[in-house]
Enzyme design. Structure first.
Site, PDB file in Angstrom:
ATOM      1  N   GLY A 202      27.078 110.134  86.548  1.00 50.35           N
ATOM      2  CA  GLY A 202      28.046 110.053  85.477  1.00 50.35           C
ATOM      3  C   GLY A 202      28.533 108.628  85.328  1.00 50.35           C
TER       4      GLY A 202
ATOM      5  N   LYS B 204      48.382 115.400  87.531  1.00 46.48           N
ATOM      6  CA  LYS B 204      47.079 115.643  86.901  1.00 46.48           C
ATOM      7  C   LYS B 204      47.244 116.645  85.779  1.00 46.48           C
ATOM      8  CE  LYS B 204      42.831 114.136  87.696  1.00 46.48           C
ATOM      9  NZ  LYS B 204      42.534 112.741  88.075  1.00 46.48           N
TER      10      LYS B 204
ATOM     11  N   GLY C 154      24.956 112.129  91.615  1.00 46.16           N
ATOM     12  CA  GLY C 154      25.704 112.156  90.366  1.00 46.16           C
ATOM     13  C   GLY C 154      25.634 110.831  89.641  1.00 46.16           C
TER      14      GLY C 154
END
Length: 350
Positions: free
Chosen positions: A184, A81, A182
């Site tokens: 998104g 990551k 959420g």
């Protein structure tokens, strides 16, 4: 930072790179957790972290999760990551991602990046000017119409179907109420899929504009962000940031299942909150199993697969999750422990 080095050693990280470019202002970290199964694959997050310590810790948590996610999905990739400390409206953001591309290129292919929370195709285009170890650029499947987020939502949909079949005897969702935390990219795509299935939706987001749009488009019931845990529903789907399941929020839940796209949904210590979920009879769908659609799609595209084949591979999440549920039942362990066993076995075989 000493605690970070202790965590790196304890969790067996292979590489941890602090990226700093004074000219562009780049401050970033790249964490490579494990490459036993192949190069580390994991997106790049852009976030205004309060400190470099917070950013480093997030990179580590997410990289480790990517290792387990890729292994459980049977991918020939490891986990990594990147996190960039900053904001999308920074006038030097393009130069910062170009600098990040130079850092990634020096790793020689041990880490591949792509879009994640806060990043876009334009950011990956900037990275690609200086390295080939990047996905989700313009002209690729991952670089069009939020493809990666859509595949994450698609995989989550099939994970919900597998869970519904296990607890209700049918994988049809039209009779279920699902609370989505959420709105998104992934949360919105999930709502779209769930509405097509006929599910009833409860939604919340910090953006009232998105909530109002969801009410119009999906006939969803809106609730305040701090009241979503109290909403009576069949499935609670956390699709925002992680760490939201703690003793307080678990006690408030009025659902039968937790299945969402957020990474690291369980606050530490995880075992305590898993026990709390079990006491309430709530089935927990391990996050890195049900939210693996994005990394499966990215890996499949790198392998040369087209959209139809990619969707077929993402749908296998339902089969993997069913195996996890069965193993947890057979061995008398939590679903999270069963998922870890599956992933760790795949890593050892590699």
């Amino acid at each position: 930072m000493s605690s970070i080095w202790n965590e790196l050693d304890k969790d067996g990280f292979e590489q941890f790179i602090w990226c700093r470019d004074r000219e562009s202002g780049l401050r970033a970290f790249i964490a490579i957790h494990n490459t036993n199964r192949g190069p580390a694959l994991g997106g790049c997050r852009l976030w205004p972290y309060a400190s470099e310590e917070d950013a480093a810790a997030d990179a580590m948590r997410l990289a480790r999760s990517m290792t387990y996610k890729a292994a459980a999905a049977g991918l020939s990739y490891g986990g990594g990551k990147a996190v960039v400390i900053g904001r999308a409206d920074d006038p030097r953001i393009e130069q910062q991602f170009e600098a990040l591309g130079r850092f990634i290129d020096r790793l020689g292919g041990s880490y591949w990046t792509g879009v994640d929370v806060g990043t876009t195709t334009a950011h990956m285009d900037a990275v690609a000017r200086f390295t080939g170890y990047v996905t989700d650029m313009s002209g690729t499947l991952g670089g069009t119409d939020d493809w990666t987020a859509d595949m994450t939502a698609y995989g989550l949909l099939h994970g919900m179907k597998a869970t519904a079949k296990r607890i209700c005897g049918t994988d049809r969702l039209h009779h279920l109420t699902i609370a989505v935390q959420g709105l998104g990219k992934v949360g919105w795509a999930l709502c779209r899929y769930l509405r097509r299935e006929g599910a009833r939706l409860i939604v919340t987001d910090l953006s009232m504009r998105l909530v109002e749009q969801a009410v119009r488009e999906f006939q969803a019931l809106p609730v305040a962000a701090d009241r979503i845990y109290d909403a009576p529903c069949h499935i609670f789907a956390p699709c925002a940031l992680g760490g939201i399941l703690n003793l307080s929020t678990v006690e408030r839940l009025q659902c039968r299942v937790v299945a969402g796209s957020a990474n690291n949904q369980l606050a530490a210590p995880q075992s305590v909150h898993l026990e709390a979920l079990q006491r309430k009879g709530i089935v927990y769908a391990p996050d890195y199993i049900v939210n693996a659609g994005g990394i499966i799609a990215t890996a499949a595209e790198l392998d040369g697969d087209g959209p139809r084949r990619i969707r077929s591979r993402v749908k296998r999440i339902a089969r993997t999750l069913t195996e996890v549920y069965q193993a947890a039942e057979n061995e008398g362990i939590t679903t999270a422990a069963a998922a870890d066993q599956l992933a760790e076995l795949a890593m050892h075989k590699a």
